[in-house]
Design an enzyme around this catalytic site. Sequence first.
Site, PDB file in Angstrom:
ATOM      1  N   GLU A 291       0.882  -1.175   0.000  1.00  0.00           N
ATOM      2  CA  GLU A 291       0.000   0.000   0.000  1.00  0.00           C
ATOM      3  C   GLU A 291       0.915   1.219   0.000  1.00  0.00           C
ATOM      4  O   GLU A 291       1.647   1.456   0.968  1.00  0.00           O
ATOM      5  CB  GLU A 291      -0.883   0.006   1.246  1.00  0.00           C
ATOM      6  CG  GLU A 291      -1.835  -1.164   1.289  1.00  0.00           C
ATOM      7  CD  GLU A 291      -2.819  -1.085   2.446  1.00  0.00           C
ATOM      8  OE1 GLU A 291      -2.647  -0.246   3.345  1.00  0.00           O
ATOM      9  OE2 GLU A 291      -3.761  -1.880   2.443  1.00  0.00           O
TER      10      GLU A 291
ATOM     11  N   CYS B 150      -1.784   9.372   3.091  1.00  0.00           N
ATOM     12  CA  CYS B 150      -1.610   8.825   1.743  1.00  0.00           C
ATOM     13  C   CYS B 150      -2.826   9.076   0.860  1.00  0.00           C
ATOM     14  O   CYS B 150      -2.704   9.227  -0.343  1.00  0.00           O
ATOM     15  CB  CYS B 150      -1.321   7.336   1.824  1.00  0.00           C
ATOM     16  SG  CYS B 150      -2.589   6.430   2.734  1.00  0.00           S
TER      17      CYS B 150
HETATM   18  P1  NAD Z   1       9.175   4.354   3.846  1.00  0.00           P
HETATM   19  O1  NAD Z   1       9.001   3.554   2.624  1.00  0.00           O
HETATM   20  O2  NAD Z   1      10.346   5.239   3.964  1.00  0.00           O
HETATM   21  O3  NAD Z   1       9.225   3.412   5.143  1.00  0.00           O
HETATM   22  C1  NAD Z   1       8.180   2.512   5.432  1.00  0.00           C
HETATM   23  C2  NAD Z   1       8.732   1.375   6.273  1.00  0.00           C
HETATM   24  O4  NAD Z   1       9.690   0.650   5.504  1.00  0.00           O
HETATM   25  C3  NAD Z   1       9.450   1.819   7.535  1.00  0.00           C
HETATM   26  O5  NAD Z   1       9.119   0.926   8.584  1.00  0.00           O
HETATM   27  C4  NAD Z   1      10.909   1.672   7.154  1.00  0.00           C
HETATM   28  O6  NAD Z   1      11.744   1.444   8.265  1.00  0.00           O
HETATM   29  C5  NAD Z   1      10.862   0.449   6.286  1.00  0.00           C
HETATM   30  N1  NAD Z   1      11.992   0.275   5.367  1.00  0.00           N
HETATM   31  C6  NAD Z   1      12.768   1.244   4.812  1.00  0.00           C
HETATM   32  N2  NAD Z   1      13.721   0.664   4.031  1.00  0.00           N
HETATM   33  C7  NAD Z   1      13.532  -0.666   4.096  1.00  0.00           C
HETATM   34  C8  NAD Z   1      14.190  -1.787   3.509  1.00  0.00           C
HETATM   35  N3  NAD Z   1      15.237  -1.647   2.695  1.00  0.00           N
HETATM   36  N4  NAD Z   1      13.722  -3.010   3.800  1.00  0.00           N
HETATM   37  C9  NAD Z   1      12.650  -3.180   4.613  1.00  0.00           C
HETATM   38  N5  NAD Z   1      12.004  -2.159   5.206  1.00  0.00           N
HETATM   39  C10 NAD Z   1      12.441  -0.915   4.949  1.00  0.00           C
HETATM   40  O7  NAD Z   1       7.808   5.171   4.010  1.00  0.00           O
HETATM   41  P2  NAD Z   1       7.458   6.250   5.102  1.00  0.00           P
HETATM   42  O8  NAD Z   1       8.196   7.494   4.781  1.00  0.00           O
HETATM   43  O9  NAD Z   1       7.591   5.632   6.450  1.00  0.00           O
HETATM   44  O10 NAD Z   1       5.893   6.453   4.846  1.00  0.00           O
HETATM   45  C11 NAD Z   1       5.357   7.410   4.002  1.00  0.00           C
HETATM   46  C12 NAD Z   1       4.880   6.750   2.733  1.00  0.00           C
HETATM   47  O11 NAD Z   1       3.913   5.757   3.038  1.00  0.00           O
HETATM   48  C13 NAD Z   1       4.179   7.729   1.811  1.00  0.00           C
HETATM   49  O12 NAD Z   1       4.556   7.461   0.490  1.00  0.00           O
HETATM   50  C14 NAD Z   1       2.710   7.396   2.011  1.00  0.00           C
HETATM   51  O13 NAD Z   1       1.866   7.754   0.949  1.00  0.00           O
HETATM   52  C15 NAD Z   1       2.765   5.922   2.209  1.00  0.00           C
HETATM   53  N6  NAD Z   1       1.569   5.431   2.882  1.00  0.00           N
HETATM   54  C16 NAD Z   1       0.677   4.671   2.175  1.00  0.00           C
HETATM   55  C17 NAD Z   1      -0.484   4.218   2.786  1.00  0.00           C
HETATM   56  C18 NAD Z   1      -1.499   3.392   2.044  1.00  0.00           C
HETATM   57  O14 NAD Z   1      -2.364   2.823   2.690  1.00  0.00           O
HETATM   58  N7  NAD Z   1      -1.422   3.294   0.731  1.00  0.00           N
HETATM   59  C19 NAD Z   1      -0.718   4.537   4.117  1.00  0.00           C
HETATM   60  C20 NAD Z   1       0.206   5.321   4.793  1.00  0.00           C
HETATM   61  C21 NAD Z   1       1.361   5.751   4.171  1.00  0.00           C
END
Ligand code: NAD
Length: 484
Positions: free
Chosen positions: A254, A287
């Site tokens: 997501e 999001c």
């Molecule tokens: P991000 O992708 O930076 O991080 C998300 C998670 O992934 C964190 O827990 C992070 O530690 C982990 N992560 C980072 N690198 C990784 C790797 N190499 N391997 C495994 N895990 C890793 O996202 P963010 O900045 O935390 O969140 C914001 C984003 O999330 C925005 O793009 C937003 O639109 C999206 N979002 C989407 C929804 C939805 O339901 N579609 C809901 C909320 C947020």
Amino acid sequence: MTRVDVAGHSVSTEHYIGGRRVGSAQTFEDRSPIDGTLLAEVSRGDAATADQALAAATEAFPAWAALGPEGRAAHLHRLAELIDANVDRIAEVECLDMAMLERSLKARVIGRGARNFRAYADLSVAYAERVWESNGTVNRVLRRPSGPAVVITPWNAPFMLSTWKTAPALAAGCTVVLKPAEWSPLSCSMLFDLVDEAGFPPGVFNLVQGIGEEVGPALTADPRVRRLSFTGSTDTARIIGRAAADGIVPFTAELGGKNPLVVFADADLDLAAQKAALQYDDAGQVCLSGTRLLVEESVRDAFLERFHARVDAHVLGDPRDEATTISPLIHADHLARVSGFVERARAAGDEIVRGGRQPVIGGLWYEPTLVYPASNESEIVQHEVFGPVLTLQTFATEDEAIALANSTRYGLSGIVFTGSAERAERVGRAIRAGTVWVNCFLVRDLTAPFGGVGWSGIGREGGDYALDFYADLETLQILDGSVS
Ligand code: NAD
């Protein structure tokens, strides 16, 4: 066991693995976006932590799967009751940790966590195997729990979003390792005090804290993992998706959005302007936010007058204050990212109509910003900012509105304002997005599919769609009359 006091509540800074708190020698700092206060030094998981958590989840899996839907639902219902009883505590901690408005957290966001566990407990119990006859055989679809699931979640609405993903996994019979985001790890830690109190069998539901790039690869590339479920950015999804591909592990994502909010001339303009101004709530770190305002040319001025009046009424401030409507951004790095988008837009010739800077109060706030892009190809139109930044474009015809709505690589949500039933149907169907709302926003039925099109995601969660994801669907076929 290491615990800290946050907002007057005791919060563990450790992982939760195999039914107990486990610390790491290394830690990372967790600061409040409100004033930079150091809230906690949180255990910094590494490959050994991931291994320990996956071992616990693997060991616990057969018994959890064998417990059946009713047995698992009893645990989920107990957890839901405990969440309901602790909404205020969790909300106060999450408000300090992530700076979401405290009143929204208390009124609806944290309680949604309890609803998630209840909804999936009930749905999994209500599931009826599909049975039918064909070719002289009886066919039966078995929904078999798939194994340990790794669930990785983002920093916005961290408690609610983690329960949205872990509830169906647990209800479907998977054991779970949850890795929340490092910028807001504390409310998820509180969840595991409640998991403990609810008496979940050790190893069924585990928490690993840490930095994504450090602990993530060990969690996502491990052959014991049978499902990978991710919410976060499109860029990280690409990395996790590669691990899923290597292991041939089903993966759901997501992701971000660049969602259109379309206002037709026949709409209730007061309602449209009110909802458009709401897109700045939580500093636009949502999001599903409709960040691209697409307004029919003939009502542009009438809409803008109402919109600006609503935005003028926004109050930037401490998310604990009742009067505040716009909270600070999560982190200095994120503030730099948001203002970088606006500065590049300015330099590229897009017109910054309001906002476009930090307010005089300093801190991590950013003013609600409106941009008239020079072109639909502008970066600020085509890429997710994830801050209080909206763009406004106009259209002359319905076809043009639909074309603009569908003109980015994303497709998470669409929001349409119209007074016409035919148009609601036509445009609602024509917009390519996981969810389209007409004359409303953020109304959710948990049984509906939820997810994104294009860069906004892979797979669907919600209702039976999520339960199917966390199961292996298998067909059992028995020749008619061959057994008695
Ligand atoms: P991000 O992708 O930076 O991080 C998300 C998670 O992934 C964190 O827990 C992070 O530690 C982990 N992560 C980072 N690198 C990784 C790797 N190499 N391997 C495994 N895990 C890793 O996202 P963010 O900045 O935390 O969140 C914001 C984003 O999330 C925005 O793009 C937003 O639109 C999206 N979002 C989407 C929804 C939805 O339901 N579609 C809901 C909320 C947020």
